[in-house]
Each structure stands twice: as structure tokens, then as C-alpha cells.
Design a protein around this motif. Structure first.
Motif, short mmCIF file in Angstrom:
data_model
loop_
_atom_site.label_atom_id
_atom_site.label_comp_id
_atom_site.label_asym_id
_atom_site.label_seq_id
_atom_site.Cartn_x
_atom_site.Cartn_y
_atom_site.Cartn_z
N GLU A 57 0.82 -1.21 0.00
CA GLU A 57 0.00 0.00 0.00
C GLU A 57 0.85 1.26 0.00
O GLU A 57 0.42 2.31 -0.51
CB GLU A 57 -0.93 0.01 1.22
CG GLU A 57 -1.98 -1.10 1.20
CD GLU A 57 -2.87 -1.02 2.43
OE1 GLU A 57 -2.65 -0.11 3.27
OE2 GLU A 57 -3.78 -1.85 2.55
N ASP A 58 2.03 1.17 0.57
CA ASP A 58 2.92 2.33 0.63
C ASP A 58 3.73 2.51 -0.65
O ASP A 58 4.59 3.40 -0.73
CB ASP A 58 3.85 2.22 1.84
CG ASP A 58 4.76 0.99 1.78
OD1 ASP A 58 4.59 0.16 0.86
OD2 ASP A 58 5.64 0.85 2.65
N GLY A 59 3.48 1.67 -1.64
CA GLY A 59 4.17 1.80 -2.91
C GLY A 59 5.57 1.22 -2.95
O GLY A 59 6.33 1.46 -3.90
N THR A 60 5.92 0.43 -1.94
CA THR A 60 7.28 -0.13 -1.88
C THR A 60 7.26 -1.65 -1.99
O THR A 60 6.24 -2.30 -1.72
CB THR A 60 8.00 0.24 -0.57
OG1 THR A 60 7.35 -0.42 0.53
CG2 THR A 60 7.97 1.75 -0.36
N ALA A 61 8.39 -2.19 -2.37
CA ALA A 61 8.57 -3.64 -2.41
C ALA A 61 10.05 -3.95 -2.27
O ALA A 61 10.90 -3.16 -2.69
CB ALA A 61 8.04 -4.23 -3.71
N HIS A 62 10.32 -5.08 -1.65
CA HIS A 62 11.70 -5.56 -1.51
C HIS A 62 11.70 -7.04 -1.85
O HIS A 62 11.06 -7.84 -1.16
CB HIS A 62 12.21 -5.33 -0.09
CG HIS A 62 13.62 -5.80 0.11
ND1 HIS A 62 14.17 -6.02 1.36
CD2 HIS A 62 14.61 -6.11 -0.78
CE1 HIS A 62 15.42 -6.43 1.24
NE2 HIS A 62 15.71 -6.49 -0.06
N VAL A 63 12.40 -7.40 -2.91
CA VAL A 63 12.49 -8.80 -3.32
C VAL A 63 13.94 -9.22 -3.35
O VAL A 63 14.84 -8.44 -3.68
CB VAL A 63 11.84 -9.03 -4.70
CG1 VAL A 63 10.35 -8.77 -4.64
CG2 VAL A 63 12.49 -8.16 -5.77
N GLU A 64 14.16 -10.47 -2.99
CA GLU A 64 15.52 -11.03 -2.95
C GLU A 64 15.45 -12.50 -3.32
O GLU A 64 14.69 -13.26 -2.71
CB GLU A 64 16.12 -10.83 -1.56
CG GLU A 64 17.61 -11.07 -1.49
CD GLU A 64 18.20 -10.62 -0.15
OE1 GLU A 64 19.42 -10.79 0.02
OE2 GLU A 64 17.46 -10.10 0.70
N PHE A 65 16.24 -12.90 -4.32
CA PHE A 65 16.19 -14.29 -4.78
C PHE A 65 17.45 -14.62 -5.59
O PHE A 65 18.22 -13.72 -5.96
CB PHE A 65 14.94 -14.55 -5.63
CG PHE A 65 14.85 -13.70 -6.87
CD1 PHE A 65 15.36 -14.12 -8.09
CD2 PHE A 65 14.25 -12.44 -6.82
CE1 PHE A 65 15.29 -13.34 -9.23
CE2 PHE A 65 14.16 -11.65 -7.95
CZ PHE A 65 14.68 -12.10 -9.16
N ASP A 66 17.63 -15.91 -5.86
CA ASP A 66 18.75 -16.39 -6.68
C ASP A 66 18.21 -16.97 -7.97
O ASP A 66 17.13 -17.57 -8.00
CB ASP A 66 19.55 -17.47 -5.94
CG ASP A 66 20.26 -16.93 -4.72
OD1 ASP A 66 21.14 -16.08 -4.88
OD2 ASP A 66 19.93 -17.36 -3.60
N THR A 67 18.98 -16.81 -9.03
CA THR A 67 18.60 -17.40 -10.32
C THR A 67 19.84 -17.97 -11.00
O THR A 67 20.92 -17.39 -10.95
CB THR A 67 17.95 -16.35 -11.25
OG1 THR A 67 17.70 -16.97 -12.53
CG2 THR A 67 18.83 -15.13 -11.46
N ASP A 68 19.66 -19.14 -11.64
CA ASP A 68 20.75 -19.73 -12.42
C ASP A 68 20.47 -19.58 -13.92
O ASP A 68 21.16 -20.17 -14.75
CB ASP A 68 20.94 -21.20 -12.06
CG ASP A 68 19.69 -22.04 -12.31
OD1 ASP A 68 18.67 -21.49 -12.81
OD2 ASP A 68 19.72 -23.26 -12.02
#
Length: 221
Positions: free
Chosen positions: A162-173
């Protein structure tokens, strides 16, 4: 009487000569031992030098082997269609050659948004079409739910609060920062990160029916 004196003198002289001979022999033996000791010391020093040189070579090799892609880091700044910065993504090379993605965004519409890597390193507003299609070096179909998918540049949707923010963290091969690999992000035309206005359905061709592109950032060293 003179005869006995002469014999005694000869005997005395022979004793002196014999003593000198023994002394010379002892001196030569001592010199021989010293020379052998010096030769042995020189040989040990040479062996030590070769061992040290070998150790140095091993260390150099280890250092050279340690200079791979692991730990390499690239920071990508994402801007919206107005040119305002809305986020930052940090891409870090993993030990296995893949990439760790850590992205923080703000001032975006609430809800799910598609997030992809695109095939060109250009982010020209207002539509970011300059970024081209999804990064797809293996010529696959779009979406993880497709039989022949996904693209190397396909990621899961991000959820903006709702505050317009996002934090994503992941690994990809699916991609790498190794410039010599077929799936490198450092291609001749470059690559970019793109956030869409809608969510990716993970199967519609060619881009998951994700809507317009609302944020973009060029991936560069």
C-alpha cells in the motif's frame, strides 16, 4: 761409534718425516670433511630454494584460480516513465555462476507487477520499448508455466504494498555475470531490468500479458 750415530740420525730424520706425513694426511681428511659438509649445506639450500619456489607457484595458482566471477556486483538504478528514480537492484555473482538479485523499489502502484530482464541495454521513456523483448538466449517460450519455457529473463511477479514499496531477494541460475557464458547479461546490445504495470500470467506469449512498462534500468558494469 760414528756408524751408530749415523744410523741414529737417519732414524730420527725418518721419524720426523713420518710425523709430517701423518699430519698432512690428517689435514687433508679434515679438509675433505669440511668440503663435504659445505657441499651438503649448499645442496640443502638449493632444495629449500626449490621448495620455496614451488610453494610460491602454488600460491600464485591459488590466487589465479580465486579470481573468478564470484562476488562481482552490479548495481542497477530503475527510473519511471517520468525519469524519476524508483528503485535499485543489486546483482551479485554466486559461487555456482548464477546471480543473486536484491531489489528495492518505491513510488509504484500497489499490487502485483511483472519483473523481467530485457534483451537490450536501453531505457528510453515514455514506454521503454527500446529495451526490446525478454532476454531469451536459448530461444524458449515465455513463462514458467509454458511447456518450452521460461525465458532466461523471466522472473516471478513482485508485490508492491500500500505504501508503494517492495523488496524482493532471490537467486537465479538462468543468467550470469560471466562475460564468456552464453547466458551472460553483458551482451553486445546490453540488457536491462523492466517492471510492468500488470502481473505476469507466466504463460501468455510473448510477455505474459503484463501490461505497459512502468520502470526500467540498464544493466552495465
Amino acid at each position: 761409534m760414528n756408524r751408530w750415530k749415523l744410523l741414529a740420525a737417519i732414524g730420527f730424520l725418518m721419524a720426523i718425516l713420518a710425523g709430517c706425513g701423518n699430519q698432512n694426511a690428517d689435514q687433508e681428511a679434515e679438509n675433505g670433511d669440511t668440503g663435504a659438509t659445505e657441499d651438503k649445506a649448499a645442496e640443502e639450500a638449493t632444495d629449500a630454494g626449490e621448495d620455496a619456489e614451488g610453494t610460491g607457484t602454488d600460491q600464485d595458482t591459488d590466487t589465479e584460480e580465486g579470481t573468478d566471477q564470484e562476488g562481482q556486483e552490479v548495481t542497477v538504478k530503475l527510473n519511471d516513465v517520468e525519469g524519476a528514480e524508483v528503485g535499485t537492484a543489486v546483482l551479485t555473482a554466486n559461487e555456482d555462476g548464477g546471480v543473486h538479485v536484491d531489489m528495492k523499489v518505491s513510488n509504484l502502484p500497489e499490487g502485483p507487477h511483472a519483473f523481467h530482464i530485457h534483451e537490450k541495454g536501453a531505457c528510453e521513456a515514455p514506454d521503454f520499448e527500446s529495451a526490446g523483448g525478454h532476454y531469451n538466449p536459448e530461444d524458449k517460450d515465455h513463462g514458467k508455466n509454458s511447456e518450452n519455457g521460461p525465458h532466461a529473463g523471466d522472473f516471478d511477479n513482485i508485490e508492491v504494498g500500500e505504501d508503494g514499496t517492495a523488496h524482493v531477494e532471490f537467486d537465479t541460475d538462468q543468467v550470469t555475470l560471466d562475460e564468456n557464458a552464453d547466458n551472460t547479461l553483458f551482451t553486445a546490445e546490453g540488457t536491462s531490468l523492466v517492471i510492468h504495470g500488470g502481473e505476469d500470467d507466466y504463460e501468455s506469449q510473448p510477455a505474459g500479458d503484463a501490461g505497459p512498462r512502468i520502470a526500467c534500468g540498464v544493466i552495465e558494469k
